[in-house]
Every structure is written in C-alpha cells, then in structure tokens.
Design an enzyme around this catalytic site. Structure first.
Site, PDB file in Angstrom:
ATOM      1  N   THR A   1       8.961   1.555   1.996  1.00 34.08           N
ATOM      2  CA  THR A   1       7.647   1.537   1.621  1.00 34.08           C
ATOM      3  C   THR A   1       7.740   0.580  -0.150  1.00 34.08           C
ATOM      4  O   THR A   1       8.497   0.463  -1.063  1.00 34.08           O
ATOM      5  CB  THR A   1       6.924   2.206   1.131  1.00 34.08           C
ATOM      6  OG1 THR A   1       7.220   3.458   0.543  1.00 34.08           O
ATOM      7  CG2 THR A   1       7.332   3.061   2.846  1.00 34.08           C
TER       8      THR A   1
ATOM      9  N   LYS B   1       6.105  17.584  -4.434  1.00 37.71           N
ATOM     10  CA  LYS B   1       5.829  17.713  -2.658  1.00 37.71           C
ATOM     11  C   LYS B   1       6.150  18.996  -2.411  1.00 37.71           C
ATOM     12  O   LYS B   1       5.833  19.984  -0.813  1.00 37.71           O
ATOM     13  CB  LYS B   1       7.029  17.059  -2.339  1.00 37.71           C
ATOM     14  CG  LYS B   1       6.857  15.665  -2.528  1.00 37.71           C
ATOM     15  CD  LYS B   1       5.355  15.171  -1.260  1.00 37.71           C
ATOM     16  CE  LYS B   1       4.756  13.138  -1.706  1.00 37.71           C
ATOM     17  NZ  LYS B   1       3.814  13.504  -0.516  1.00 37.71           N
TER      18      LYS B   1
ATOM     19  N   TYR C   1       7.989  13.837  -9.281  1.00 41.12           N
ATOM     20  CA  TYR C   1       7.132  14.552  -7.414  1.00 41.12           C
ATOM     21  C   TYR C   1       8.389  14.864  -6.519  1.00 41.12           C
ATOM     22  O   TYR C   1       7.322  14.944  -6.048  1.00 41.12           O
ATOM     23  CB  TYR C   1       7.787  12.110  -7.027  1.00 41.12           C
ATOM     24  CG  TYR C   1       7.620  11.949  -5.657  1.00 41.12           C
ATOM     25  CD1 TYR C   1       6.535  11.682  -5.690  1.00 41.12           C
ATOM     26  CD2 TYR C   1       8.934  12.328  -4.456  1.00 41.12           C
ATOM     27  CE1 TYR C   1       5.882  11.257  -4.069  1.00 41.12           C
ATOM     28  CE2 TYR C   1       8.674  11.945  -3.339  1.00 41.12           C
ATOM     29  CZ  TYR C   1       7.155  11.767  -3.424  1.00 41.12           C
ATOM     30  OH  TYR C   1       7.337  10.633  -1.657  1.00 41.12           O
TER      31      TYR C   1
ATOM     32  N   ASN D   1      -1.593  12.038   3.968  1.00 44.65           N
ATOM     33  CA  ASN D   1      -0.568  10.750   4.134  1.00 44.65           C
ATOM     34  C   ASN D   1      -0.631  10.062   2.511  1.00 44.65           C
ATOM     35  O   ASN D   1       0.895   9.765   2.222  1.00 44.65           O
ATOM     36  CB  ASN D   1      -0.091   9.461   5.387  1.00 44.65           C
ATOM     37  CG  ASN D   1       0.849   8.997   4.916  1.00 44.65           C
ATOM     38  OD1 ASN D   1       1.669   8.557   4.608  1.00 44.65           O
ATOM     39  ND2 ASN D   1      -0.160   7.042   4.706  1.00 44.65           N
TER      40      ASN D   1
ATOM     41  N   ASP E   1     -10.906   7.875  -1.521  1.00 45.39           N
ATOM     42  CA  ASP E   1      -9.656   7.596  -2.445  1.00 45.39           C
ATOM     43  C   ASP E   1      -9.069   9.637  -2.655  1.00 45.39           C
ATOM     44  O   ASP E   1     -10.409  10.323  -2.926  1.00 45.39           O
ATOM     45  CB  ASP E   1     -10.167   7.395  -3.707  1.00 45.39           C
ATOM     46  CG  ASP E   1     -10.066   7.849  -5.100  1.00 45.39           C
ATOM     47  OD1 ASP E   1      -8.618   8.438  -5.117  1.00 45.39           O
ATOM     48  OD2 ASP E   1      -9.387   7.281  -6.153  1.00 45.39           O
TER      49      ASP E   1
END
Length: 247
Positions: free
Chosen positions: A201, A170, A166, A88, A61
């Site tokens: 996904t 990144k 989000y 990933n 995790d």
C-alpha cells in the site's frame, strides 16, 4: 427501508479500505466510504458503482472531532442504522525504519491521533447507530507490529523491525479493542482486531508482499459475522482459534 446491511469503512478511497468496500459490496452490502479527501472519495465511489456496488461517500477525517461529528450527523440522516464499522484509516510517519530513540514525538503524536484515537472517535460517535443494528460488528485494522509478543520473540520476523511509534499506536489500538469487546459484549456487538499482514500500500511505498485483496479478505470475513461470531480477538487470515494472532 432497504433490508441490505450497511457498512462504513474509514480510509476507504484506496488500498485495503477500498478492497474491503468492494468485497462487501459484492456480497450485497451498502458501503459507505469514509474519506478525508472528497475528490478522491468521489472517484472511489464512482469506481465501485461502475461495478454494481451500492457505494456512498462520507467525508470524514478521523483525526478531527468536528469532522467525525458532522459525518455522523449526515450518516444518521441518510442511513439511520450501521451494521458494520471498519476502522481502517491509518498513517505512518518518519520515513525509513529508525531507532525509536530517534523518532520525533511530534510524529508519534500525529500517528496516535489517526491510528489509535481516530478509531475511538469514530466508534464513540457511531455507537448509537451501531446499537440500532440487530448484530453490529466493529473491526479494527491493526498490525503485526502492534503485537508485543511478536516484538519480543527473537524468532519472529519483526524482531528487528523499526517503526516504534507506529507499532505503539497499534498496540494501544489492540488494548482498546479488547476493552470495547468486553464492554459491548452484553449488547451483542462484536469487536475484533485484524492483522492484514505486510500488504503493498501507499503506507509502505508498495513494498509489501500481500495484495490488498488478500488483506481485505479476513477483514470482510469478520465484518460479515453475526452475533454468533467471535469477539475480543486479534486475527490473521481466518477467524478460527488457530488463526488468532498473539497480542
């Protein structure tokens, strides 16, 4: 000891991570699937082994320091050396794109724990094992949403995109990629970020237009390079200069 190179992919029980594991396995790598859910991880490992891939499960995790430490201990005992680390694992919270002024800080904090701090936890923990490799590579799975240049470009497809929290995770991951690339350059460890594109996904309810196989291809390409490969780059669909993605 096996002469096959060893790769660890986080978030590898499905989606892009599983596709990358499969492609690396087909190229002769021993692949370790870092998975938070042991049952799902075992299922993915069995799926790969049924196709001849040398696959192994590592319960991991990325948001839990103790889990990462335990995973590193198990990996060190059973494998000893790590040639490729693919960070990933990632999450997106908050549902449909909302205005950044309306996103909750709690959701942002949870995403930073997984998307930004998670890769750093794993990288720092496994760095001693990467240093045992003759040509270690680290690949950070980022996103076009993390590109500040694209975000501020009125002609860019993401000009009107939401997902502020989000996107910030990144962007921060991209900076850490650059810092790691500079710091580890004297040791010959290559560190790059990848924009896999808008891929279908679970992260986006399978609305993306790219397949996980296509998204995994550039990740695997960077992962397979040796000490002569690029470092400190942000790539999309190829490692050449023209395929560098704007930070």
């Amino acid at each position: 000891m096996s002469s096959k190179e060893i790769a660890l992919i986080t978030g590898a029980n499905k989606g892009i991570g599983l596709a990358a594991a499969r492609q690396l396995g087909e190229q002769g790598y021993t692949v370790w699937l870092g998975c938070r859910d042991a049952a799902r991880g075992e299922s993915a490992v069995s799926e790969l082994r049924n196709t001849g891939v040398d696959a192994h499960l590592l319960v991991l995790d990325v948001a839990d320091t103790q889990s990462v430490a335990a995973a590193k201990g198990k990996f060190q005992e059973q494998a000893g050396t790590l040639d490729v680390l693919i960070n990933n694992a990632g999450i997106s919270l908050g549902g449909v794109p909302v205005r950044v002024t309306e996103e909750t800080v709690d959701d942002m904090r949870a995403m930073f724990e997984v998307n930004t701090l998670g890769p750093m936890r794993v990288t720092q923990a496994f760095l001693p094992l990467l240093r045992r490799s003759k040509a270690a590579r680290i690949v950070m799975v980022s996103s076009t949403l993390g590109s500040i240049s694209d975000t501020m470009d009125t002609a860019s497809p993401i000009w009107s995109a939401g997902y502020g929290g989000y996107s910030a995770t990144k962007s921060a991951l991209n900076m850490l990629t650059a810092k790691l690339a500079k710091e580890l350059l004297p040791e010959g460890i290559r560190v790059n970020a990848v924009n896999p594109g808008y891929t279908a996904t679970d992260l986006n309810d399978h609305k993306g237009y790219r397949t996980v196989e296509a998204a995994a291809k550039v990740i695997v390409e960077l992962a397979a390079f040796n000490v002569l490969g690029p470092t400190g780059g942000f790539f999309h669909d190829g490692h050449s200069h023209q395929n560098r993605h704007p930070w």
